[in-house]
Design a protein around this motif. Structure first.
Motif, PDB file in Angstrom:
ATOM      1  N   CYS A 174       1.401   3.874  -4.036  1.00 28.36           N
ATOM      2  CA  CYS A 174       2.719   4.524  -4.257  1.00 28.36           C
ATOM      3  C   CYS A 174       2.821   6.172  -3.526  1.00 28.36           C
ATOM      4  N   VAL A 175       1.834   6.821  -4.103  1.00 25.90           N
ATOM      5  CA  VAL A 175       1.690   8.091  -3.582  1.00 25.90           C
ATOM      6  C   VAL A 175       1.483   8.265  -1.913  1.00 25.90           C
ATOM      7  N   GLY A 176       0.339   7.380  -1.503  1.00 28.52           N
ATOM      8  CA  GLY A 176       0.220   7.260  -0.147  1.00 28.52           C
ATOM      9  C   GLY A 176       1.233   6.761   0.779  1.00 28.52           C
ATOM     10  N   LEU A 177       1.991   5.647   0.359  1.00 22.33           N
ATOM     11  CA  LEU A 177       2.944   5.180   1.118  1.00 22.33           C
ATOM     12  C   LEU A 177       4.352   6.112   1.040  1.00 22.33           C
ATOM     13  N   GLY A 178       4.609   6.752  -0.134  1.00 23.69           N
ATOM     14  CA  GLY A 178       5.747   7.463  -0.294  1.00 23.69           C
ATOM     15  C   GLY A 178       5.542   8.713   0.643  1.00 23.69           C
ATOM     16  N   ALA A 179       4.058   9.273   0.802  1.00 16.31           N
ATOM     17  CA  ALA A 179       3.916  10.562   1.604  1.00 16.31           C
ATOM     18  C   ALA A 179       4.128  10.092   3.256  1.00 16.31           C
ATOM     19  N   VAL A 180       3.741   9.019   3.567  1.00 13.27           N
ATOM     20  CA  VAL A 180       3.977   8.474   4.924  1.00 13.27           C
ATOM     21  C   VAL A 180       5.489   8.320   5.207  1.00 13.27           C
ATOM     22  N   LEU A 181       5.991   7.680   4.157  1.00 12.71           N
ATOM     23  CA  LEU A 181       7.573   7.766   4.264  1.00 12.71           C
ATOM     24  C   LEU A 181       8.291   9.000   4.215  1.00 12.71           C
TER      25      LEU A 181
ATOM     26  N   ALA B 280       7.680   0.187   7.710  1.00 13.61           N
ATOM     27  CA  ALA B 280       6.245  -0.431   7.323  1.00 13.61           C
ATOM     28  C   ALA B 280       6.186   0.329   5.777  1.00 13.61           C
ATOM     29  N   SER B 281       6.355   1.669   5.544  1.00  8.69           N
ATOM     30  CA  SER B 281       5.989   2.275   4.488  1.00  8.69           C
ATOM     31  C   SER B 281       7.026   1.589   3.317  1.00  8.69           C
ATOM     32  N   VAL B 282       8.219   1.536   3.848  1.00  9.91           N
ATOM     33  CA  VAL B 282       9.413   0.895   2.404  1.00  9.91           C
ATOM     34  C   VAL B 282       8.798  -0.581   2.318  1.00  9.91           C
ATOM     35  N   ALA B 283       8.420  -1.276   3.141  1.00 12.27           N
ATOM     36  CA  ALA B 283       7.836  -2.868   2.943  1.00 12.27           C
ATOM     37  C   ALA B 283       6.672  -2.689   2.060  1.00 12.27           C
ATOM     38  N   GLY B 284       5.838  -1.614   2.328  1.00 15.12           N
ATOM     39  CA  GLY B 284       4.581  -1.493   1.526  1.00 15.12           C
ATOM     40  C   GLY B 284       4.937  -1.209   0.120  1.00 15.12           C
ATOM     41  N   LEU B 285       5.986  -0.334   0.057  1.00 20.59           N
ATOM     42  CA  LEU B 285       6.297   0.090  -1.666  1.00 20.59           C
ATOM     43  C   LEU B 285       7.059  -1.286  -1.911  1.00 20.59           C
TER      44      LEU B 285
ATOM     45  N   ARG C 259       6.534  -5.465  -6.446  1.00 21.43           N
ATOM     46  CA  ARG C 259       6.657  -6.662  -6.663  1.00 21.43           C
ATOM     47  C   ARG C 259       5.442  -7.155  -7.216  1.00 21.43           C
ATOM     48  N   GLY C 260       4.068  -6.841  -6.736  1.00 21.25           N
ATOM     49  CA  GLY C 260       2.904  -7.344  -7.133  1.00 21.25           C
ATOM     50  C   GLY C 260       2.700  -6.586  -8.580  1.00 21.25           C
ATOM     51  N   HIS C 261       2.891  -5.473  -8.539  1.00 25.64           N
ATOM     52  CA  HIS C 261       2.843  -4.820 -10.113  1.00 25.64           C
ATOM     53  C   HIS C 261       3.595  -5.527 -11.028  1.00 25.64           C
TER      54      HIS C 261
END
Length: 266
Positions: A13-20, A57-62, A67-69
């Motif tokens: 989440c941190v990584g994807l959030g930073a990218v976003l 892409a980052s939104v989809a990743g988050l 969902r996986g969590h």
């Protein structure tokens, strides 16, 4: 979901959030017309395209991580023995880290949207050493530097970078004496009655910006540090033999100006 998976989810989440956050900030700077304060304009289109791709892409990743969590948590809860539910503390810690990451992302994005963009300062120029050995050749001409001082070469379009490179690289500095110049830049204070007229040269982005400058001597007062000015005068031999600069601009007029919309040279 095991307790060891929670920190991994938080890190994702941190990584994807930073990218976003970076992507949204980049798009905002582009829309506001300030992106060229951070990167060379020739990379603007490429950067905007990457940012536009990174946002969905980052939104989809988050969403996928969330969902996986959720699914893993439901499956584990259905089969978990009550005695083993002590691992929930670790999961709660992971969830807390996820919320912290979200808050940091929102904070970074808000700061980029609200705070005004700033340019590199005179203090930064002093820290990065003006006119280092990495200064590239003068731009705007395919001729050798030794030929740029000849009368057949039009130097009316030369900026601070061009003159600084020419002066530093030419073997016959005397051929430049008397050349009239009118240049704009910001002030980096020097010895009494002098300062360095400075511009930042950007090859790729502000991180690699290199300050270049011309020594200016004046019989009047020296403008305050960081002030943008236009200097008119002529190139002259430096009377201070101990100084590094062989050629200086002997100013006839120094006029204070507003910072240009594009303060960098390329």
């Amino acid at each position: 979901m095991s307790s060891s998976d929670a920190p991994q989810t938080a890190r994702a989440c941190v990584g994807l959030g930073a990218v976003l956050a970076v992507a949204l900030g980049t798009l905002w700077l582009a829309l506001a017309g300030h992106l060229d304060l951070y990167i060379n304009p020739r990379y603007a289109v490429f950067t905007i395209v990457l940012a536009a791709i990174a946002v969905p892409a980052s939104v989809a990743g988050l969403i996928a991580v969330a969902r996986g969590h959720g699914h893993a948590h439901d499956d584990e809860a259905a089969h978990e023995h009550p005695v083993r539910r002590s691992g929930g503390a670790a999961r709660h810690a992971g969830a807390a880290l996820g919320w912290i990451a979200a808050c940091v992302t929102i904070g970074i994005t808000a700061a980029m949207l609200v705070l005004p963009p700033t340019t590199l300062s005179a203090r930064t120029a002093q820290q990065r050493s003006i006119d280092s050995a990495t200064l590239s050749d003068a731009t705007g001409s395919g001729a050798q530097v030794s030929l740029l001082g000849s009368g057949s070469v039009d130097t009316s379009h030369y900026g601070v970078k061009d003159w600084a490179a020419l002066i530093r690289q030419t073997t016959d500095a005397s051929s430049l004496v008397g050349r009239r110049v009118e240049l704009s830049g910001f002030v980096v204070p020097g010895a009494a009655g002098s300062f360095t007229l400075t511009r930042f040269v950007i090859s790729c982005c502000a991180v690699d910006a290199q300050p270049v400058g011309l020594a200016v001597v004046t019989d009047g007062s020296v403008p305050s540090s960081g002030r943008w000015v236009t200097v008119s005068g002529a190139l002259a031999s430096n009377s201070d033999q101990s100084a590094d600069a062989r050629i200086v601009v002997r100013a006839t007029t120094i006029r204070t100006i507003a910072q240009p919309e594009d303060p960098y040279e390329y």
